[in-house]
Design a protein around this motif. Sequence first.
Motif, short mmCIF file in Angstrom:
data_model
loop_
_atom_site.label_atom_id
_atom_site.label_comp_id
_atom_site.label_asym_id
_atom_site.label_seq_id
_atom_site.Cartn_x
_atom_site.Cartn_y
_atom_site.Cartn_z
N HIS A 197 0.86 -1.17 0.00
CA HIS A 197 0.00 0.00 0.00
C HIS A 197 0.90 1.23 0.00
O HIS A 197 1.76 1.38 0.89
CB HIS A 197 -0.88 -0.02 1.26
N HIS A 198 0.71 2.08 -1.00
CA HIS A 198 1.58 3.26 -1.15
C HIS A 198 1.66 4.09 0.14
O HIS A 198 2.73 4.55 0.53
CB HIS A 198 1.03 4.12 -2.29
N MET A 199 0.52 4.25 0.84
CA MET A 199 0.52 5.08 2.04
C MET A 199 1.20 4.37 3.21
O MET A 199 1.70 5.02 4.12
CB MET A 199 -0.90 5.52 2.42
N GLY A 254 3.86 2.70 2.69
CA GLY A 254 5.23 3.06 2.35
C GLY A 254 5.59 4.41 2.97
O GLY A 254 6.58 4.55 3.68
N HIS A 255 4.74 5.43 2.74
CA HIS A 255 4.99 6.76 3.32
C HIS A 255 5.03 6.68 4.85
O HIS A 255 5.90 7.27 5.49
CB HIS A 255 3.88 7.74 2.91
N LEU A 256 4.07 5.97 5.42
CA LEU A 256 3.93 5.90 6.88
C LEU A 256 5.19 5.30 7.52
O LEU A 256 5.62 5.74 8.60
CB LEU A 256 2.71 5.03 7.22
N VAL A 305 0.74 13.50 4.60
CA VAL A 305 0.33 14.63 3.75
C VAL A 305 1.00 14.50 2.39
O VAL A 305 2.19 14.76 2.25
CB VAL A 305 0.67 16.00 4.38
N SER A 306 0.22 14.08 1.41
CA SER A 306 0.79 13.89 0.07
C SER A 306 -0.09 14.58 -0.95
O SER A 306 -0.97 15.37 -0.61
CB SER A 306 0.91 12.39 -0.22
N GLY A 307 0.14 14.25 -2.22
CA GLY A 307 -0.67 14.85 -3.28
C GLY A 307 -2.07 14.24 -3.33
O GLY A 307 -3.02 14.87 -3.76
N THR A 351 8.82 12.55 -0.45
CA THR A 351 8.10 12.41 -1.72
C THR A 351 8.23 10.96 -2.19
O THR A 351 8.97 10.17 -1.60
CB THR A 351 8.67 13.38 -2.76
N ASP A 352 7.52 10.61 -3.25
CA ASP A 352 7.48 9.22 -3.70
C ASP A 352 8.87 8.69 -4.02
O ASP A 352 9.69 9.40 -4.61
CB ASP A 352 6.58 9.11 -4.94
N ASN A 353 9.11 7.45 -3.63
CA ASN A 353 10.43 6.84 -3.84
C ASN A 353 10.33 5.33 -3.74
O ASN A 353 9.36 4.80 -3.18
CB ASN A 353 11.42 7.40 -2.80
ZN ZN Z 1 3.13 9.33 -2.36
#
Ligand code: ZN
Length: 358
Positions: A114-116, A118-120, A139-141, A311-313
Amino acid sequence: MSENIIVLGIETSCDETGVALYSQNNGIMAEMLRSQAEIHSNYGGVVPELASRDHVRTLLPLIRETMDQAGVQQEDITGIAYTAGPGLMGALFVGACVGRSLAFAWQKPSVEIHHMEGHLLAPLMEAEPPAFPFIALLVSGGHTQLIRANDWGQYELLGSSLDDAAGEAFDKVARMLDLGYPGGPKVAACAETFDHDPAVPEIVFPKPMVDRPGLDFSFSGLKTAVLNRIQMIKAEQGAIKPGDKANICAAFQRAVVDTLILKCKRALKQTGVKRLVLAGGVSANKMLRQSVAEQLSGEYDIYYPRPRWCTDNGAMIAFAGYQHFKRFHHHSGQPLQGSRGISKDMLAIKVLPRWPLC
Ligand code: ZN
Ligand code: KG4
């Protein structure tokens, strides 16, 4: 599974192609990122079809480069983690097809991330990671969410945006002011040029939703206030001067940052949790970081990923994948909540453009 778990992570949910290798023994071994910002900048936003096509062109060579840089062969890799959602359908599909096909060809397991998540989890790659439980402001796009993370895979949604995400609001304001794409860094840079002239009134926008109880966000009213102000200035003086743009950007950024911080404070108070994590593209914002330091760091421990992991990576996807493989390997139990499992079965390829984390 080998002793040293090594995970290849693939991120293609939007307009960045990200690839990384994470190893149990050495952390991130190599990471590569190709931004499509130039491709989309002519259009003022991401064009989904162009995004997919560029991922197709970029992804395989980037995986090769990343493996070469790390000195990793296919047989060293334990498994493959790829973003399966949320995001743009076509863009996600490129990462999922390549991830699943490589897993099939190499006879390795793969896991859908899950992309979020990943951020988390990105701040947990840092040298001093937060312990659970923590409150995360994502907080992303595409998302603005407050989450209580109790443990790996145990996430509770406390609040989210009812309309635009914070990053999306930054991008739209940048577009209204012709500042370019992606908007967040452009608005932030323009705000920094604001030099308050006492003869010109400083603009103040109302902080959205702060007078209402709860932990949800809304940024569309603020966006409309910005648009109205721009139209008013244009009607009065014919054109927008650089000083007006800086004034608007500074006021907009202030309103967003104040709102985000107020809701974080509320979530921390309400839950009694003492650790706050900020992640996602907007968490790279300097003013947000400064204000969080001023207003919250006395009472709470604050954690961020380094700016390139905000940011995305690919690194955050490789790391989240590693956590899934490690837990699956050690406990051989059920896949974590939020994960759709570790599959070794044939060539089923699914993506989930809409996929709630919790
Ligand atoms: Zn993202
Ligand atoms: O996490 P991310 O790379 O992609 C998504 O998952 O959406 O976040 C991208 C968003 C964009 O809206 C971008 O304008 C915003 O993060 N952003 C920023 C900054 N850097 C990126 N917003 C404010 N200040 C920044 N420095």
